[in-house]
Design an enzyme around this catalytic site. Structure first.
Site, short mmCIF file in Angstrom:
data_model
loop_
_atom_site.label_atom_id
_atom_site.label_comp_id
_atom_site.label_asym_id
_atom_site.label_seq_id
_atom_site.Cartn_x
_atom_site.Cartn_y
_atom_site.Cartn_z
N CYS A 292 94.56 73.08 16.88
CA CYS A 292 95.50 73.63 15.90
C CYS A 292 95.04 73.31 14.48
O CYS A 292 95.40 73.99 13.54
CB CYS A 292 96.88 73.04 16.14
SG CYS A 292 96.85 71.25 16.25
N GLU B 194 105.56 72.36 16.09
CA GLU B 194 104.21 72.28 15.51
C GLU B 194 103.50 73.51 16.03
O GLU B 194 103.26 73.63 17.23
CB GLU B 194 103.50 71.02 15.98
CG GLU B 194 104.19 69.73 15.61
CD GLU B 194 104.27 69.50 14.11
OE1 GLU B 194 103.40 70.00 13.39
OE2 GLU B 194 105.22 68.84 13.67
#
Ligand code: NAP
Length: 717
Positions: A307, A268
C-alpha cells in the site's frame, strides 16, 4: 472438483478457543462453496477456504465476555510482557512462515517486511507498553484541571478500553504484519481481537495464529481467527466495537455503510504515493543514486504489492532520461523474476492470476490515458522456475517491473495517473518544472500514506513540507546522510503514524501509544481529589495523606499512595547563596548582583538558585540510611513559581503519587509529588521525583548488596 481439491482440506478457523472447520457434506454447513487458494507461482491448490455455517454471533459474544474478562484481569504491563512472549515464539518458528509465504509469491526478502516486520511490531509494543503506559488499567491523558478555587473539585481525562471486540479485516499483501500491527495495540489496550484475513493469503495468517495458540499463553478469547467470508458480520456489531479495515477503497466504502453508527470504523486503503526527486539531486549526486535504488526497491519488493509503494515518481524534466536509464540498469543488475523457491530470485509473482489480470488491466487504463511503457512489458515474462530453469510460467502470476511515462504540462496530466492503483510492480513517471508544481502533483493523489523526497536542500524540503504534509500520513526526506540508514519509503514503523488522509482512508494506525488509544475511550472525569485518587490510582493534591513511618523506610509492599513526609523549615541566607554560586560556578547576576537582580522584572533583588532549593529539598525529605529506596532517576515537570530571597524559609512536602511495580524485577517505580513552600505557604516550586523502590524489605537488602538497577522506564502520570 479437481484431484487436488479432494486432497486439500479446508483451512481451519480459531473460534472460542478451539480450531473449527465447516462440516463436510451438503446443505447447511457444507463446504461445497469453498474457495481454492492457489500457489502464486505454480497454480497448485494450497488450501481451501470456507466458513459455511460459522457462528459469528457466538464468536463476537465470546470475545465480549470471555475475552474482555481475561484481558481485563491484566494490567498494561502484563499484556505487554505477553506480547514479547508471542514475538519470541514467532521468532523461533519464522523459517516455517518464510516457507509458507513463498507459496504466496513472497521472497525471503519480502518476508522481512511481513514476518519479521510483524514480529518487530510485537516487540516494539511490548517495550513501549512497559515504558510509556502505567502498570495499571487506565491511562491518564494530560494534566489535572483545577475546577474550583479551593481545590475540592478537579477534572482530568481518562482513557478506558472499549468494552467490545476489535474486528480486523486485512488485505492479502501483509497476512502477518498487517494483522499484528492491529492485534498488538488492541491486545495492549485490553480489547479482544477477531482477525479476518484476506482469502488469498489466509493460510499464512492461520500459521501465525497457530503459533500463538501453541504457546498456551493467549488469554481466553483474546484472539480469534475467521478463515473466510464473514457474512452478516456487521449485524452483530454495535457501540463499543471497532472494525479496523485494510484493503481497497471500494471495499472500505461498501463496508463502512454497513457499520452501525456506534461502531468505530477505521480504514487504511489504497494510496497513490509519490516520490519526488529534488531539483538539486542531479545525476552524480548521492541523492540521485539513493532515489534510483529506492524506486527499484519499491517497484519490486513484494512485487509492488504494498500500500506504501511508490506509484508516482515525480522528477525534474532534465532528470527524466537519466532516471530511466539508471533504473533500467539497476533492474537489469538486481532483479530476477521467478518462483521464490528458486535460488537467486529477487522478485516473486503477484499473489494470484486474478491479481495479475487486475494489475495488467490497471496498466491498460494508464496507457489508455496517454501513458507510454518506458520500462517492462505487459507480456508474460520469462521467469526462473522452482527447478532453476528459465522460461514462461503461464500457471504463475508473474508480472515484469513496469514504468509508465506521461508527457506534457504537469497541470494537465490525466486524472488516471493520480487515481489508478496498479497494485503490482508498476509506477508512473511524471516530470515537473518547479518545486511548487511538484508539490501540486503530490497533492493530486487525493491523500496518501507516504511521500518521499530526495534532496539535500533544506529550502526544497521546507517548501514540500509546507505544501504536501497535509496530504500525507508520513514524509521521508532522503539525503546522503540517511540514505544508508533510512528504513525506506515503503516501510511503516510502529513508532510512527501509519495511515493517511483522504483516499488513503483517513485512518491513523501505529504511531506508538496512539494506536493503543484508538482502542480506548477518552472520557473527562470530574470529582473531588479523593474520588479521582480512588478512580485513577494516582494521588491528587487535596486527597487524604498519611505521615506515620518515613515513606523512604517502606518497601513497595508497605507503601501506599498518599504516604507523605512534611519536612521542617530551613532558613535561606545570602552566605548560602554565595557558597552555592562559587561551588557550582553558577554566578548568574540574579544570585550575585543586587542592583542587576532588582532591575530584572521577575526578582525583588538577589534570589536563591532554583537548583539550590531543589537540592535543599532533597536534604529535607530524604531518609539517609540504606533501605527500600534504591535510586533517584530523575525529576519531571519542575517549575519554579515564587522567588526565594535571603531571609526566607523553605520547607518541602513529599507525597507518594504513583506506584508502578515492575513485573519482571524485584523493584518498581515510585513517583513522588514534591512541593516546596516558603514561610507564607506560597508555592516556591513543584515537581515529581522519580525513584526506584524495592518490592520487599528483603529485596531491598539484597539489591543494596549486589544489583545495579537497569535504566528505569518512563512512567506516566
Ligand atoms: P480488498 O479486496 O478490498 O479486501 C480487503 C479485505 O476485505 C479482505 O480481507 C477481504 O476478504 C475483505 N472483504 C471483502 N468483502 C468483504 C465483506 N463484504 N465483508 C467483510 N470483509 C470483506 O483488498 P485486497 O485485494 O485484499 O488488498 C489490496 C488493497 O489493499 C490495495 O488496494 C492496497 O492498496 C490496500 N492496502 C492498503 C493498506 C494500508 O495500510 N493503507 C495496506 C495493505 C493494502 P476476502 O479476501 O475474503 O474477500
Amino acid at each position: 472438483m479437481t484431484s487436488d481439491q479432494t486432497e486439500v482440506g479446508i483451512l481451519p478457523s480459531y473460534l472460542c478457543d478451539r480450531w473449527w472447520t465447516p462440516a463436510l457434506g451438503q446443505g447447511e454447513g457444507a463446504d461445497g462453496d469453498a474457495t481454492d487458494v492457489l500457489d502464486a507461482s505454480t497454480g497448485e491448490v494450497v488450501t481451501r477456504v470456507s466458513t459455511a455455517g460459522v457462528d459469528l454471533a457466538g464468536a463476537i459474544a465470546y470475545a465480549r465476555t470471555t475475552g474482555q474478562a481475561s484481558l481485563g484481569a491484566l494490567t498494561f504491563h502484563q499484556r505487554a510482557l505477553l506480547l514479547k512472549e508471542f514475538a519470541l515464539a514467532l521468532t523461533g518458528r519464522k523459517e516455517e512462515l518464510y516457507e509458507l509465504s513463498k507459496r504466496a509469491g513472497a521472497t525471503v526478502r519480502d518476508s522481512l517486511s511481513d514476518v519479521d516486520g510483524g514480529i518487530g511490531v510485537l516487540f516494539t509494543y511490548s517495550s513501549k507498553g512497559r515504558r510509556e503506559l502505567p502498570n495499571a488499567q487506565v491511562y491518564l491523558d494530560g494534566p489535572v484541571e483545577p475546577l474550583s478555587k479551593d481545590g475540592s473539585f478537579l477534572g482530568r481525562h481518562v482513557y478506558t478500553r472499549l468494552p467490545g471486540v476489535a474486528v480486523q479485516i486485512n488485505a492479502f499483501n501483509f497476512p502477518m504484519w498487517g494483522a499484528l500491527e492491529k492485534f498488538a495495540p488492541a491486545f495492549l489496550a485490553g480489547v479482544p481481537t477477531i482477525v479476518k484475513p484476506a482469502t488469498p493469503t489466509a493460510y499464512v495468517a492461520e500459521a501465525w495464529v497457530r503459533i500463538l495458540v501453541d504457546t498456551g499463553r493467549l488469554p481466553a478469547g483474546s484472539l480469534q481467527l475467521v478463515s473466510g467470508a464473514v457474512p452478516g458480520l456487521f449485524d452483530h456489531l454495535g457501540l463499543g466495537d471497532l472494525v479496523g479495515f485494510t484493503g481497497s477503497a471500494a471495499t472500505a466504502e461498501r463496508l463502512r455503510t454497513q457499520a452501525a453508527p456506534g461502531v468505530r470504523f477505521t480504514r487504511e486503503t489504497d494510496s497513490i504515493n509519490a516520490s519526488v526527486l529534488g531539483p538539486d539531486a542531479v545525476p552524480g549526486t548521492p541523492e540521485f543514486d539513493a532515489y534510483v535504488k529506492q524506486l527499484m526497491v519499491e517497484l519490486t519488493t513484494k512485487a509492488g504489492q504494498k500500500c506504501t509503494a511508490i506509484r508516482r515518481a515525480i522528477v525534474p524534466e532534465a532528470a527524466v532520461e537519466p532516471l530511466i536509464e539508471a533504473l533500467r540498469g539497476k533492474i537489469a543488475e538486481r532483479v530476477v523474476v521467478g518462483d521464490p523457491r528458486a535460488d537467486g530470485v529477487t522478485m516473486g509473482p503477484v499473489v494470484s492470476r486474478a491479481q495479475r489480470d487486475e494489475v495488467l488491466r490497471a496498466v491498460g487504463e494508464l496507457q489508455a490515458a496517454g501513458g507510454r511503457l518506458l520500462l517492462g512489458t505487459t507480456d508474460a515474462p520469462d521467469v526462473t522456475r522452482a527447478d532453476g530453469s528459465i522460461g514462461p510460467a503461464p500457471e504463475g502470476a508473474f508480472v515484469a517491473p513496469i514504468l509508465v511515462g506521461f508527457d506534457g504540462d504537469p497541470a494537465a496530466l490525466p486524472d488516471a495517473v493520480h487515481d489508478v492503483e496498479a497494485f503490482g510492480p508498476v509506477a508512473s513517471l511524471l516530470a515537473y518544472r518547479t518545486v511548487e508544481e511538484a508539490a501540486d502533483l503530490v497533492g493530486r493523489g487525493g491523500g496518501s500514506l507516504v511521500t518521499s523526497v530526495a534532496t539535500s536542500d533544506p529550502a526544497v524540503a521546507t517548501t514540500l513540507l509546507a505544501r504536501t504534509a497535509a496530504y500525507n500520513g508520513r514524509l521521508l526526506f532522503l539525503d546522503r546522510d540517511d540514505a544508508r540508514s533510512s528504513t525506506g519509503h515503503g516501510a511503516p514503523v510502529p513508532h510512527l503514524v501509519h495511515g493517511g488522509p483522504g483516499r488513503a482512508g483517513g485512518g491513523e494506525e501505529l504511531g506508538g501509544i496512539r494506536a493503543v488509544l484508538h482502542h480506548m475511550q477518552r472520557t473527562a472525569v470530574q470529582g473531588s481529589p479523593a474520588m479521582l485518587t480512588a478512580l485513577t490510582g494516582v494521588w491528587h493534591q487535596g486527597a487524604a495523606s498519611r505521615s506515620d513511618t518515613h515513606p523512604f523506610r517502606k518497601s513497595l509492599a508497605e507503601l501506599a499512595i498518599g504516604d507523605q513526609i512534611a519536612s521542617p523549615t530551613r532558613p535561606v541566607t545570602l552566605d548560602d547563596i554565595e557558597t552555592f554560586a562559587n561551588f557550582t560556578g553558577d554566578l548568574f547576576y540574579a544570585h550575585m548582583d543586587e542592583a542587576a537582580a532588582a532591575a530584572n522584572p521577575f526578582f525583588p533583588g538577589r534570589v536563591a538558585h532554583g537548583y539550590l532549593l531543589v537540592s535543599w529539598a532533597a536534604g529535607l525529605f530524604v531518609d539517609p540510611e540504606p533501605g527500600p529506596v534504591l535510586a533517584n532517576y530523575g525529576l519531571e515537570n519542575l517549575r519554579f513559581v515564587t522567588p526565594v530571597s535571603p531571609g526566607d524559609e523553605i520547607r518541602v512536602v513529599l507525597t507518594a503519587k504513583q506506584i508502578t511495580p515492575r513485573e519482571t524485577d524485584e523493584y518498581g517505580e515510585v513517583r513522588w509529588d514534591a512541593v516546596i513552600l516558603n514561610q507564607d505557604d506560597d508555592i516556591v516550586a513543584t515537581y515529581d521525583v522519580l525513584t526506584l523502590v524495592a518490592k520487599t524489605a528483603e529485596q531491598a537488602a539484597s539489591a543494596a548488596a549486589s544489583a545495579v538497577p537497569s535504566a528505569p522506564a518512563r512512567v506516566d502520570a
